[in-house]
Design an enzyme around this catalytic site. Structure first.
Site, PDB file in Angstrom:
ATOM      1  N   MET A 135       0.855  -1.197   0.000  1.00 44.13           N
ATOM      2  CA  MET A 135       0.000   0.000   0.000  1.00 44.13           C
ATOM      3  C   MET A 135       0.894   1.252   0.000  1.00 44.13           C
ATOM      4  O   MET A 135       0.476   2.317   0.438  1.00 44.13           O
ATOM      5  CB  MET A 135      -0.944  -0.020   1.201  1.00 44.13           C
ATOM      6  N   HIS A 142       9.388  -3.525   3.346  1.00 43.48           N
ATOM      7  CA  HIS A 142       9.023  -3.725   1.934  1.00 43.48           C
ATOM      8  C   HIS A 142      10.268  -4.016   1.095  1.00 43.48           C
ATOM      9  O   HIS A 142      10.222  -4.809   0.158  1.00 43.48           O
ATOM     10  CB  HIS A 142       8.330  -2.480   1.376  1.00 43.48           C
ATOM     11  N   GLN A 156     -10.333  -2.590   2.439  1.00 41.23           N
ATOM     12  CA  GLN A 156      -9.836  -3.312   3.610  1.00 41.23           C
ATOM     13  C   GLN A 156      -9.764  -2.446   4.870  1.00 41.23           C
ATOM     14  O   GLN A 156      -9.288  -2.905   5.902  1.00 41.23           O
ATOM     15  CB  GLN A 156      -8.486  -3.950   3.326  1.00 41.23           C
ATOM     16  N   ASP A 177       2.407  -9.411   9.170  1.00 38.10           N
ATOM     17  CA  ASP A 177       0.971  -9.617   8.963  1.00 38.10           C
ATOM     18  C   ASP A 177       0.718 -11.111   8.770  1.00 38.10           C
ATOM     19  O   ASP A 177       0.311 -11.554   7.689  1.00 38.10           O
ATOM     20  CB  ASP A 177       0.501  -8.810   7.746  1.00 38.10           C
ATOM     21  N   SER A 183       4.353   1.268   8.507  1.00 35.72           N
ATOM     22  CA  SER A 183       4.156   2.681   8.130  1.00 35.72           C
ATOM     23  C   SER A 183       3.451   3.424   9.269  1.00 35.72           C
ATOM     24  O   SER A 183       3.575   4.632   9.402  1.00 35.72           O
ATOM     25  CB  SER A 183       3.355   2.778   6.842  1.00 35.72           C
TER      26      SER A 183
HETATM   27  O1  PAF Z   1      -0.109  -5.701   3.418  1.00 36.21           O
HETATM   28  C1  PAF Z   1      -0.560  -4.793   2.697  1.00 36.21           C
HETATM   29  O2  PAF Z   1       0.101  -3.790   2.443  1.00 36.21           O
HETATM   30  C2  PAF Z   1      -1.949  -4.935   2.109  1.00 36.21           C
HETATM   31  O3  PAF Z   1      -2.817  -5.555   2.988  1.00 36.21           O
HETATM   32  C3  PAF Z   1      -1.971  -5.633   0.727  1.00 36.21           C
HETATM   33  C4  PAF Z   1      -1.476  -7.067   0.823  1.00 36.21           C
HETATM   34  C5  PAF Z   1      -1.095  -4.868  -0.252  1.00 36.21           C
HETATM   35  C6  PAF Z   1      -3.388  -5.667   0.167  1.00 36.21           C
HETATM   36  O4  PAF Z   1      -3.908  -4.395   0.006  1.00 36.21           O
END
Ligand code: PAF
Length: 289
Positions: A32, A39, A63, A152, A188
């Site tokens: 995101m 990342h 979401q 996550d 973030s």
């Molecule tokens: O982990 C995230 O950044 C989000 O949940 C994802 C997997 C990009 C889905 O929007």
């Protein structure tokens, strides 16, 4: 190497079609944005394992259970693109909201069992939104491999179950959590912490580590393990625990006794910021981070 920045779905498909050759693999890191070292670890793992790396950047409204949280989510596209270029990403897919949802979504992917506990019970519709957008991104990018952070862990479990149940031709690859030197898991959301909140936030990981150490020494009773973590957290009354749970690491169902491996997961509010973290614990086999 030129990093292609792609805004439209049809252009993303054309790019993939142009690159895809027998024997070459495409890896995707869905994000995101607000990219950080966590990342970058996904990008580097993807880069090492495949011929083409695609990063997707899309703050998915589906979401977010709270509008204010969606609006407050950090957006930093210029910096994100610099990071992608520096790490030799081949293409960055940055669709707009209208591109992804030209009309309100009428089809959703639900993974009810895996989504039931932990974050799922506090963020209604969250994992439905995640699974739906990830399925859309997989359909657009058509990756062979997809990289997600272990911070996550429930999200990884939900996506794995979706991929298995729906026979999606993608291998889901979890990447270990990247932490600050004091143990705080990168997110973030850390940017939203005040200096004082930031100084107490590492207690989440300290609590998980204490519980993990107990398991490694043979304490297999979930309640006792949770009490150990709670005792550590009690030192900081400003931290409000939302959940602290011991779950099976694949099904994400709470367990009463730890057999083999389990995950201890926590969500807690530090001021007005909600943080999550988890560690894998293995009985008697030393610690796994
Ligand atoms: O982990 C995230 O950044 C989000 O949940 C994802 C997997 C990009 C889905 O929007």
């Amino acid at each position: 190497l030129k990093t292609e920045v792609i805004f439209r779905i049809h252009q993303m498909r054309e790019w993939i079609q142009m690159k895809r050759k027998p024997g070459l693999t495409v890896a995707c890191a869905p994000t995101m944005g607000a990219l950080h070292a966590g990342h970058i670890a996904l990008i580097e793992a993807a880069r090492a394992a495949s011929d083409f790396v695609v990063v997707t950047i899309f703050v998915n409204p589906l979401q977010f259970d709270r509008k204010d949280d969606y609006e407050a989510y950090t957006r930093s596209l210029v910096k994100d693109l610099e990071i992608c270029r520096a790490h030799k990403v081949d293409a960055v897919f940055v669709p707009s909201g209208d591109e992804m949802y030209p009309v309100p979504a009428g089809t959703f992917i639900d993974v009810p069992e895996v989504s039931k506990h932990l974050c799922g019970s506090f963020r209604p519709g969250h994992f439905r939104g995640v699974a739906t957008v990830v399925a859309k991104l997989f359909n657009i990018v058509q990756p062979d491999l997809a990289y997600f952070g272990e911070k996550d862990a429930q999200q990884v479990a939900v996506i794995r179950k979706m991929v298995t149940d729906l026979n999606m031709p993608v291998r889901v690859v979890p990447v270990p959590t990247v932490r600050e030197p004091d143990g705080l898991a990168l997110s973030s959301r850390n940017q939203r912490l005040s200096a004082e909140e930031r100084s107490i936030a590492p207690i989440l990981y300290q609590a998980l580590r204490a519980a993990q150490a107990d398991v490694a020494q043979g304490c297999l009773d979930s309640q006792a393990v949770k009490s150990r973590a709670q005792a550590v957290l009690a030192a900081q009354p400003a931290v409000r625990v939302e959940y602290l749970e011991v779950v099976d690491s694949l099904s994400m169902q709470p367990v009463e006794a730890i057999e083999g491996a389990a995950r201890i997961a926590i969500a807690a509010w530090v001021g007005s910021t909600r943080l999550i973290d988890n560690v894998l614990c293995t009985s008697g086999e030393g610690m796994v981070f």
